[in-house]
Design a protein around this motif. Structure first.
Motif, PDB file in Angstrom:
ATOM      1  N   LEU A   1     -21.109 110.716  46.974  1.00 42.65           N
ATOM      2  CA  LEU A   1     -22.178 111.924  46.431  1.00 42.65           C
ATOM      3  C   LEU A   1     -23.666 111.047  46.366  1.00 42.65           C
ATOM      4  CD1 LEU A   1     -19.963 113.129  42.790  1.00 42.65           C
ATOM      5  CD2 LEU A   1     -19.969 113.560  45.338  1.00 42.65           C
ATOM      6  N   THR A   2     -24.276 112.264  46.544  1.00 46.35           N
ATOM      7  CA  THR A   2     -26.464 111.507  46.852  1.00 46.35           C
ATOM      8  C   THR A   2     -26.540 111.893  45.481  1.00 46.35           C
ATOM      9  OG1 THR A   2     -26.476 113.620  48.454  1.00 46.35           O
ATOM     10  CG2 THR A   2     -26.320 111.886  48.802  1.00 46.35           C
ATOM     11  N   GLU A   3     -26.608 113.081  45.168  1.00 46.74           N
ATOM     12  CA  GLU A   3     -27.194 113.819  43.747  1.00 46.74           C
ATOM     13  C   GLU A   3     -26.237 114.150  42.796  1.00 46.74           C
ATOM     14  OE1 GLU A   3     -31.195 114.993  46.778  1.00 46.74           O
ATOM     15  OE2 GLU A   3     -29.753 116.631  45.807  1.00 46.74           O
ATOM     16  N   ASN A   4     -26.819 114.517  41.784  1.00 40.48           N
ATOM     17  CA  ASN A   4     -25.918 115.640  40.236  1.00 40.48           C
ATOM     18  C   ASN A   4     -26.890 116.941  40.465  1.00 40.48           C
ATOM     19  OD1 ASN A   4     -28.152 114.661  39.076  1.00 40.48           O
ATOM     20  ND2 ASN A   4     -27.083 113.878  37.582  1.00 40.48           N
TER      21      ASN A   4
ATOM     22  N   GLU B   1     -20.636 107.780  34.755  1.00 42.61           N
ATOM     23  CA  GLU B   1     -19.348 109.106  34.536  1.00 42.61           C
ATOM     24  C   GLU B   1     -19.593 110.267  35.172  1.00 42.61           C
ATOM     25  OE1 GLU B   1     -19.674 111.016  30.353  1.00 42.61           O
ATOM     26  OE2 GLU B   1     -21.477 109.755  30.063  1.00 42.61           O
ATOM     27  N   GLU B   2     -20.878 109.987  35.621  1.00 42.22           N
ATOM     28  CA  GLU B   2     -20.403 111.845  36.350  1.00 42.22           C
ATOM     29  C   GLU B   2     -19.395 111.228  37.997  1.00 42.22           C
ATOM     30  OE1 GLU B   2     -24.712 113.205  35.909  1.00 42.22           O
ATOM     31  OE2 GLU B   2     -24.586 111.359  37.022  1.00 42.22           O
ATOM     32  N   LEU B   3     -19.500 109.915  38.445  1.00 36.96           N
ATOM     33  CA  LEU B   3     -18.670 110.206  39.766  1.00 36.96           C
ATOM     34  C   LEU B   3     -17.482 110.178  39.080  1.00 36.96           C
ATOM     35  CD1 LEU B   3     -20.514 107.097  40.946  1.00 36.96           C
ATOM     36  CD2 LEU B   3     -20.586 109.051  42.228  1.00 36.96           C
ATOM     37  N   ALA B   4     -17.155 109.356  37.653  1.00 42.12           N
ATOM     38  CA  ALA B   4     -15.577 109.820  37.337  1.00 42.12           C
ATOM     39  C   ALA B   4     -15.188 110.790  37.577  1.00 42.12           C
ATOM     40  CB  ALA B   4     -15.481 108.584  36.089  1.00 42.12           C
ATOM     41  N   LEU B   5     -16.009 112.051  36.332  1.00 37.12           N
ATOM     42  CA  LEU B   5     -15.304 112.617  36.406  1.00 37.12           C
ATOM     43  C   LEU B   5     -15.609 113.982  37.860  1.00 37.12           C
ATOM     44  CD1 LEU B   5     -18.142 113.777  33.014  1.00 37.12           C
ATOM     45  CD2 LEU B   5     -15.949 113.926  32.675  1.00 37.12           C
ATOM     46  N   TRP B   6     -16.304 113.644  38.439  1.00 35.52           N
ATOM     47  CA  TRP B   6     -16.161 114.548  39.833  1.00 35.52           C
ATOM     48  C   TRP B   6     -15.076 114.447  40.357  1.00 35.52           C
ATOM     49  CZ3 TRP B   6     -15.585 114.291  44.805  1.00 35.52           C
ATOM     50  CH2 TRP B   6     -16.047 115.063  45.838  1.00 35.52           C
TER      51      TRP B   6
ATOM     52  N   SER C   1     -21.674 106.556  45.090  1.00 42.05           N
ATOM     53  CA  SER C   1     -23.428 106.641  45.300  1.00 42.05           C
ATOM     54  C   SER C   1     -24.160 105.434  45.428  1.00 42.05           C
ATOM     55  CB  SER C   1     -23.892 107.431  43.471  1.00 42.05           C
ATOM     56  OG  SER C   1     -25.003 107.022  43.643  1.00 42.05           O
ATOM     57  N   ASP C   2     -24.898 105.460  46.692  1.00 39.76           N
ATOM     58  CA  ASP C   2     -25.632 104.707  46.790  1.00 39.76           C
ATOM     59  C   ASP C   2     -26.721 104.699  45.551  1.00 39.76           C
ATOM     60  OD1 ASP C   2     -27.726 106.397  46.981  1.00 39.76           O
ATOM     61  OD2 ASP C   2     -28.279 106.347  49.225  1.00 39.76           O
ATOM     62  N   GLY C   3     -27.506 105.155  45.042  1.00 37.37           N
ATOM     63  CA  GLY C   3     -28.200 104.671  43.633  1.00 37.37           C
ATOM     64  C   GLY C   3     -29.641 105.209  44.010  1.00 37.37           C
TER      65      GLY C   3
ATOM     66  N   SER D   1     -26.903 118.751  56.895  1.00 39.75           N
ATOM     67  CA  SER D   1     -26.320 119.317  55.969  1.00 39.75           C
ATOM     68  C   SER D   1     -25.382 119.170  54.878  1.00 39.75           C
ATOM     69  CB  SER D   1     -26.441 120.111  56.366  1.00 39.75           C
ATOM     70  OG  SER D   1     -24.614 119.752  57.156  1.00 39.75           O
ATOM     71  N   LEU D   2     -25.577 119.221  53.553  1.00 37.06           N
ATOM     72  CA  LEU D   2     -24.197 118.208  53.166  1.00 37.06           C
ATOM     73  C   LEU D   2     -23.383 118.779  52.509  1.00 37.06           C
ATOM     74  CD1 LEU D   2     -27.162 116.118  51.053  1.00 37.06           C
ATOM     75  CD2 LEU D   2     -25.548 114.795  52.843  1.00 37.06           C
ATOM     76  N   PRO D   3     -21.969 119.035  52.576  1.00 37.11           N
ATOM     77  CA  PRO D   3     -21.727 117.486  52.737  1.00 37.11           C
ATOM     78  C   PRO D   3     -22.021 117.792  54.077  1.00 37.11           C
ATOM     79  CG  PRO D   3     -19.783 119.674  52.742  1.00 37.11           C
ATOM     80  CD  PRO D   3     -21.519 119.908  52.193  1.00 37.11           C
ATOM     81  N   SER D   4     -22.075 115.943  54.990  1.00 34.77           N
ATOM     82  CA  SER D   4     -21.356 115.677  56.059  1.00 34.77           C
ATOM     83  C   SER D   4     -20.025 114.943  56.038  1.00 34.77           C
ATOM     84  CB  SER D   4     -22.858 115.012  56.560  1.00 34.77           C
ATOM     85  OG  SER D   4     -22.648 114.250  57.290  1.00 34.77           O
ATOM     86  N   HIS D   5     -19.656 114.752  57.250  1.00 34.93           N
ATOM     87  CA  HIS D   5     -18.453 114.147  57.373  1.00 34.93           C
ATOM     88  C   HIS D   5     -18.851 112.841  58.370  1.00 34.93           C
ATOM     89  CE1 HIS D   5     -16.903 117.770  55.523  1.00 34.93           C
ATOM     90  NE2 HIS D   5     -15.832 116.767  55.022  1.00 34.93           N
ATOM     91  N   THR D   6     -18.742 111.719  58.872  1.00 33.81           N
ATOM     92  CA  THR D   6     -18.642 110.743  58.946  1.00 33.81           C
ATOM     93  C   THR D   6     -17.235 110.233  59.972  1.00 33.81           C
ATOM     94  OG1 THR D   6     -21.644 110.444  59.346  1.00 33.81           O
ATOM     95  CG2 THR D   6     -20.160 108.582  60.293  1.00 33.81           C
ATOM     96  N   LEU D   7     -16.821 109.683  60.747  1.00 29.90           N
ATOM     97  CA  LEU D   7     -15.480 108.745  61.219  1.00 29.90           C
ATOM     98  C   LEU D   7     -16.434 107.732  61.281  1.00 29.90           C
ATOM     99  CD1 LEU D   7     -12.517 108.781  61.416  1.00 29.90           C
ATOM    100  CD2 LEU D   7     -13.215 109.872  62.994  1.00 29.90           C
ATOM    101  N   ILE D   8     -15.864 107.182  60.721  1.00 24.02           N
ATOM    102  CA  ILE D   8     -16.228 105.118  61.423  1.00 24.02           C
ATOM    103  C   ILE D   8     -15.119 104.224  61.632  1.00 24.02           C
ATOM    104  CG2 ILE D   8     -17.610 103.101  60.502  1.00 24.02           C
ATOM    105  CD1 ILE D   8     -18.607 104.377  58.478  1.00 24.02           C
TER     106      ILE D   8
END
Length: 81
Positions: free
Chosen positions: A6-9, A18-23, A35-37, A51-58
């Motif tokens: 998640l990049t932004e709230n 806390e926001e990450l856990a709620l999500w 989040s990368d902070g 565009s977001l969301p974005s999907h990348t397969l590594i």
């Protein structure tokens, strides 16, 4: 490994723990939600802006198999060692 980044709230700043856990709870995520902070820097791809969301397969060894695209279950299974 699957992760959600998640990049932004709603205030357009990086989410806190806390926001990450709620999500994660709200969307019943069973994998890490991170989040990368840092504020998001818009990057550009061969197709234009990201565009977001974005999907990348590594894949194994950190090889980017699909960047900013649609990732199917078949793609994931084919990437597994």
């Amino acid at each position: 490994m699957v992760i959600t980044l998640l990049t932004e709230n709603y205030e357009m700043v990086p989410p806190n723990q806390e926001e990450l856990a709620l999500w994660a709870d709200e969307y019943q995520q069973t994998f890490p939600v991170l989040s990368d902070g840092d504020p998001v820097a818009l990057r550009f791809t061969a197709r234009g802006s990201l565009s977001l969301p974005s999907h990348t397969l590594i894949g194994p060894g950190g090889e980017v198999l699909i960047a900013d695209g649609d990732v199917t279950e078949e793609d994931i299974l084919a990437a597994l060692p």
